[in-house]
Design a protein around this motif. Structure first.
Motif, PDB file in Angstrom:
ATOM      1  N   ALA A 117      53.701   5.718  77.427  1.00  0.00           N
ATOM      2  CA  ALA A 117      52.697   6.883  77.838  1.00  0.00           C
ATOM      3  C   ALA A 117      52.619   7.699  76.718  1.00  0.00           C
ATOM      4  O   ALA A 117      51.514   8.370  76.351  1.00  0.00           O
ATOM      5  CB  ALA A 117      53.375   7.594  79.025  1.00  0.00           C
ATOM      6  N   GLU A 118      53.689   8.087  75.989  1.00  0.00           N
ATOM      7  CA  GLU A 118      53.579   9.249  74.989  1.00  0.00           C
ATOM      8  C   GLU A 118      52.977   8.574  73.633  1.00  0.00           C
ATOM      9  O   GLU A 118      52.161   9.342  72.991  1.00  0.00           O
ATOM     10  CB  GLU A 118      54.948   9.640  74.729  1.00  0.00           C
ATOM     11  CG  GLU A 118      55.074  10.607  73.646  1.00  0.00           C
ATOM     12  CD  GLU A 118      54.211  11.793  73.512  1.00  0.00           C
ATOM     13  OE1 GLU A 118      53.733  12.339  74.856  1.00  0.00           O
ATOM     14  OE2 GLU A 118      53.805  12.379  72.641  1.00  0.00           O
ATOM     15  N   ILE A 119      53.251   7.178  73.469  1.00  0.00           N
ATOM     16  CA  ILE A 119      52.575   6.502  72.471  1.00  0.00           C
ATOM     17  C   ILE A 119      51.366   6.395  72.561  1.00  0.00           C
ATOM     18  O   ILE A 119      50.292   6.663  71.799  1.00  0.00           O
ATOM     19  CB  ILE A 119      53.343   5.233  72.330  1.00  0.00           C
ATOM     20  CG1 ILE A 119      54.702   5.447  71.817  1.00  0.00           C
ATOM     21  CG2 ILE A 119      52.530   4.302  71.011  1.00  0.00           C
ATOM     22  CD1 ILE A 119      55.631   4.022  71.693  1.00  0.00           C
ATOM     23  N   CYS A 120      50.716   6.210  73.752  1.00  0.00           N
ATOM     24  CA  CYS A 120      49.332   5.978  74.224  1.00  0.00           C
ATOM     25  C   CYS A 120      48.407   7.191  73.856  1.00  0.00           C
ATOM     26  O   CYS A 120      47.423   7.403  73.248  1.00  0.00           O
ATOM     27  CB  CYS A 120      48.956   5.411  75.622  1.00  0.00           C
ATOM     28  SG  CYS A 120      49.131   3.995  75.813  1.00  0.00           S
ATOM     29  N   ARG A 121      49.162   8.349  74.305  1.00  0.00           N
ATOM     30  CA  ARG A 121      48.488   9.713  74.266  1.00  0.00           C
ATOM     31  C   ARG A 121      48.338   9.864  72.660  1.00  0.00           C
ATOM     32  O   ARG A 121      47.030  10.342  72.055  1.00  0.00           O
ATOM     33  CB  ARG A 121      49.414  10.635  74.742  1.00  0.00           C
ATOM     34  CG  ARG A 121      48.923  11.263  75.920  1.00  0.00           C
ATOM     35  CD  ARG A 121      49.702  12.656  76.475  1.00  0.00           C
ATOM     36  NE  ARG A 121      51.032  12.168  76.856  1.00  0.00           N
ATOM     37  CZ  ARG A 121      51.554  11.954  78.115  1.00  0.00           C
ATOM     38  NH1 ARG A 121      50.599  11.663  79.055  1.00  0.00           N
ATOM     39  NH2 ARG A 121      52.642  11.730  78.304  1.00  0.00           N
ATOM     40  N   ARG A 122      49.230   9.631  71.967  1.00  0.00           N
ATOM     41  CA  ARG A 122      49.283  10.012  70.338  1.00  0.00           C
ATOM     42  C   ARG A 122      48.164   9.008  69.837  1.00  0.00           C
ATOM     43  O   ARG A 122      47.286   9.346  68.904  1.00  0.00           O
ATOM     44  CB  ARG A 122      50.486   9.923  69.789  1.00  0.00           C
ATOM     45  CG  ARG A 122      51.173  11.380  69.997  1.00  0.00           C
ATOM     46  CD  ARG A 122      52.644  11.703  69.255  1.00  0.00           C
ATOM     47  NE  ARG A 122      53.531  10.860  69.769  1.00  0.00           N
ATOM     48  CZ  ARG A 122      54.122   9.757  69.058  1.00  0.00           C
ATOM     49  NH1 ARG A 122      53.588   9.504  67.849  1.00  0.00           N
ATOM     50  NH2 ARG A 122      55.042   8.932  69.575  1.00  0.00           N
ATOM     51  N   ALA A 123      48.297   7.796  70.140  1.00  0.00           N
ATOM     52  CA  ALA A 123      47.632   6.734  69.511  1.00  0.00           C
ATOM     53  C   ALA A 123      46.020   7.002  69.883  1.00  0.00           C
ATOM     54  O   ALA A 123      45.064   7.054  68.915  1.00  0.00           O
ATOM     55  CB  ALA A 123      47.937   5.314  70.092  1.00  0.00           C
ATOM     56  N   LYS A 124      45.696   7.461  71.027  1.00  0.00           N
ATOM     57  CA  LYS A 124      44.257   7.949  71.481  1.00  0.00           C
ATOM     58  C   LYS A 124      43.684   9.043  70.491  1.00  0.00           C
ATOM     59  O   LYS A 124      42.777   8.989  70.038  1.00  0.00           O
ATOM     60  CB  LYS A 124      44.149   8.044  72.742  1.00  0.00           C
ATOM     61  CG  LYS A 124      42.695   8.399  73.394  1.00  0.00           C
ATOM     62  CD  LYS A 124      42.703   9.124  74.620  1.00  0.00           C
ATOM     63  CE  LYS A 124      41.284  10.121  74.556  1.00  0.00           C
ATOM     64  NZ  LYS A 124      41.341  11.045  75.624  1.00  0.00           N
TER      65      LYS A 124
END
Ligand SMILES: [Fe+2]
Ligand SMILES: [Fe+2]
Length: 424
Positions: A117-124
Motif C-alpha cells: 500500500a505504501e509502495i503504491c502511494r509513492r509509485a502513484k
C-alpha cells in the motif's frame, strides 16, 4: 444466439453485441448496438479489431456459408485450454538469459499488502509527477524511476499477488497513473514466471511503468472523454506510442527494450496493430509482454464510463482474442502467474456460497483461497469466512464464475482484500 464472426463479414442490420478486443482498440462508446450507419461499418473495419460477436436474436444473421463460432463453442475451447494449462510447460526466456533470481524471504499476503500500500502511494505520486513534467516538456528523471521499479520488484518477489491486487483497486479517476504502476507489477510477475534474469526483470518493470508516457501528450479532454471519439481524436490517442517513444528519447532513456515496449505495445501478432503493423515474428518479447499486461489491466479497471470486467472473465476474453492479438505461450504464462481465478474474481462454490478470490495457493491454478460472504440458497449475506480450496479435506470447489454486474456488491473490493479501502 451469439455468433463470433470476422469484421469483414459484418453487414448493416446486424446487432453488434461485443468487440473481440479491448475498448482501447475502437472509438465507439458503446459496444452493443444495431448497425444501421454505413459509416460505423467503415470505422469498425478501420480499427485493429478483426472479430466481433453479433446477436442474431436482435439483428440479421450471417449467411450459412460464413465462418461463425457460437458462444458454446468458444467457451468449450477456452475451458479445454485452461484445463490443460497446469500440465503444460511454461514458456521460458532463452537459456542464455537465465540466472538465478534473488531469494526474497516470502511474506504472507496480509503482511505484504501493508507494505505494498505504501509502495503504491509513492509509485502513484512518482507517476503523477512524471506525467506532469512530460506535459510541461521537461526531461525524465530516469534514476529515480529505477529506484521505484526496484521497490515494486521487491514487493512482487516477496508476494507475487499483493501489489497487483492493491493496484487493481484504483479509482476510475486514478486510472491513468495507477495503470502504469499496475502494468509495471504485472510485467514483473510475468517476467518471474518466464524466468527472466534480474536485469531483464528491471527492464520489464520499467517498460510497464513508462509504456503509456505518450498519453501525457493527449489533451485531457480527449484522454478522459466519456463518449465516442471522433476519427481525429482516435488518431491522436493512437499516436501515444510514438509520442511516448519520442519523450523517452528526449529524456535520455538508453534501454532499447524500454523504448521498444513503449513504441510497440499496441502491435498485434496478426499484424493489425499500430503504429508499425509488426507481426508475431517481428514483435519483441518485451513488447508482447507489455501488450498482455496492458490489456489485462485496462479491461479489469473501472473507468468513469465503464465498469471493469471480472479478472477471471478478462483472462477468458483474452484467451479468445489470442489468435489475433497476443502471443499464446506468453498469455499462458501470464495466466499461470495470476491463476485461472485471479485475486478479485467473484465465484460460486458447490455449497452455494459466493465469494471473492483473495489469494492463490502454490500448487493449483483452480484451488485458490476464497472469502465467502453470501449464500445463494438462503439469498442473504453470511458472515465472511475464508475457505482454502487447496486444504486437504476441503470438499467445496468452484462451481462457476459469477458476474459482478449481476450482483453489484458495493463492498466487493474490501472483501477481496480483507481490509478497508485504501485512500489514494
Ligand atoms: Fe498504450
Ligand atoms: Fe497502457
Amino acid at each position: 444466439m451469439l455468433k463470433r464472426i470476422r469484421t469483414q463479414d459484418l453487414t448493416l442490420g446486424m446487432f453488434l453485441h461485443e468487440f473481440c478486443g479491448s475498448w482501447m482498440d475502437h472509438p465507439f462508446w458503446r459496444s452493443k448496438f444495431l448497425l444501421q450507419d454505413s459509416q460505423d461499418l467503415v470505422r469498425i473495419r478501420k480499427t485493429s479489431i478483426q472479430e466481433v460477436w453479433i446477436d442474431t436474436a436482435k439483428g440479421r444473421d450471417v449467411a450459412p456459408s460464413t465462418v461463425a463460432i457460437t458462444r458454446e463453442q468458444a467457451d468449450a475451447a477456452i475451458d479445454n485450454a485452461f484445463s490443460q494449462l497446469a500440465d503444460m510447460p511454461t514458456f521460458q526466456a532463452p537459456p542464455e538469459a537465465l540466472q538465478p533470481q534473488p531469494d526474497q524471504p516470502p511474506t504472507s499476503m496480509q503482511e505484504e499488502l501493508v507494505r505494498a500500500a505504501e509502495i503504491c502511494r509513492r509509485a502513484k505520486s512518482a507517476v503523477v509527477s512524471m506525467f506532469h513534467e512530460a506535459r510541461l516538456g521537461r526531461a525524465l528523471e530516469v534514476p529515480d524511476l529505477y529506484a521505484m521499479v526496484e521497490e515494486i520488484s521487491a514487493s512482487v518477489a516477496r508476494h507475487p499477488n499483493a501489489l497487483i491486487s492493491l493496484a487493481r483497486l484504483k479509482s476510475a479517476d486514478d486510472y491513468t497513473y495507477m495503470h502504469s504502476v499496475d502494468v509495471c507489477a504485472l510485467m514483473m510477475a510475468l517476467g518471474r514466471q518466464i524466468k527472466l534474469n534480474d536485469t531483464q526483470l528491471r527492464t520489464a518493470g520499467m517498460a510497464g511503468l513508462l509504456h503509456d508516457l505518450g498519453k501525457a501528450r493527449i489533451p485531457l479532454v480527449v484522454l478522459n472523454k466519456p463518449g465516442k471519439l471522433t476519427d481525429e481524436e482516435f488518431t491522436v490517442v493512437r499516436n501515444h506510442p510514438v509520442e511516448g517513444y519520442r519523450l523517452l528519447l528526449q529524456g535520455g532513456m538508453q534501454d532499447a527494450a524500454v523504448l521498444d515496449a513503449c513504441l510497440h505495445h499496441h502491435e498485434k501478432i496478426d499484424g493489425k496493430g499500430y503504429p508499425e503493423k509488426l507481426n508475431g515474428s517481428t514483435i519483441s518479447l518485451i513488447a508482447k509482454m507489455t501488450a498482455i499486461c496492458d490489456v489485462y489491466d485496462a479491461i479489469t479497471s473501472d473507468r468513469p464510463y465503464k465498469r471493469g470486467w471480472d479478472p477471471s472473465e478478462s483472462l477468458r476474453r483474452m484467451a479468445e482474442w489470442s489468435h489475433t492479438h497476443f502471443d499464446l505461450q506468453l498469455l499462458q504464462a501470464f495466466v499461470k502467474s495470476l491463476g485461472i481465478y485471479p485475486v478479485g474474481s467473484l465465484v460460486r462454490l458447490n455449497s452455494g456460497r459466493l465469494g471473492v478470490v483473495i489469494e492463490q495457493t502454490p500448487d493449483s491454478l483452480l484451488l485458490p483461497r476464497i472469502n465467502t460472504f453470501f449464500c445463494t440458497i438462503s439469498d442473504q449475506r453470511i458472515p465472511p469466512e475464508v475457505v482454502d480450496l487447496s486444504r486437504p479435506g476441503c470438499t467445496d470447489k468452484i462451481a462457476a464464475r459469477e458476474e459482478r454486474e449481476h450482483w453489484r456488491f458495493a463492498d466487493i473490493n474490501t472483501l477481496c482484500m480483507g481490509m478497508e479501502p485504501l485512500p489514494w
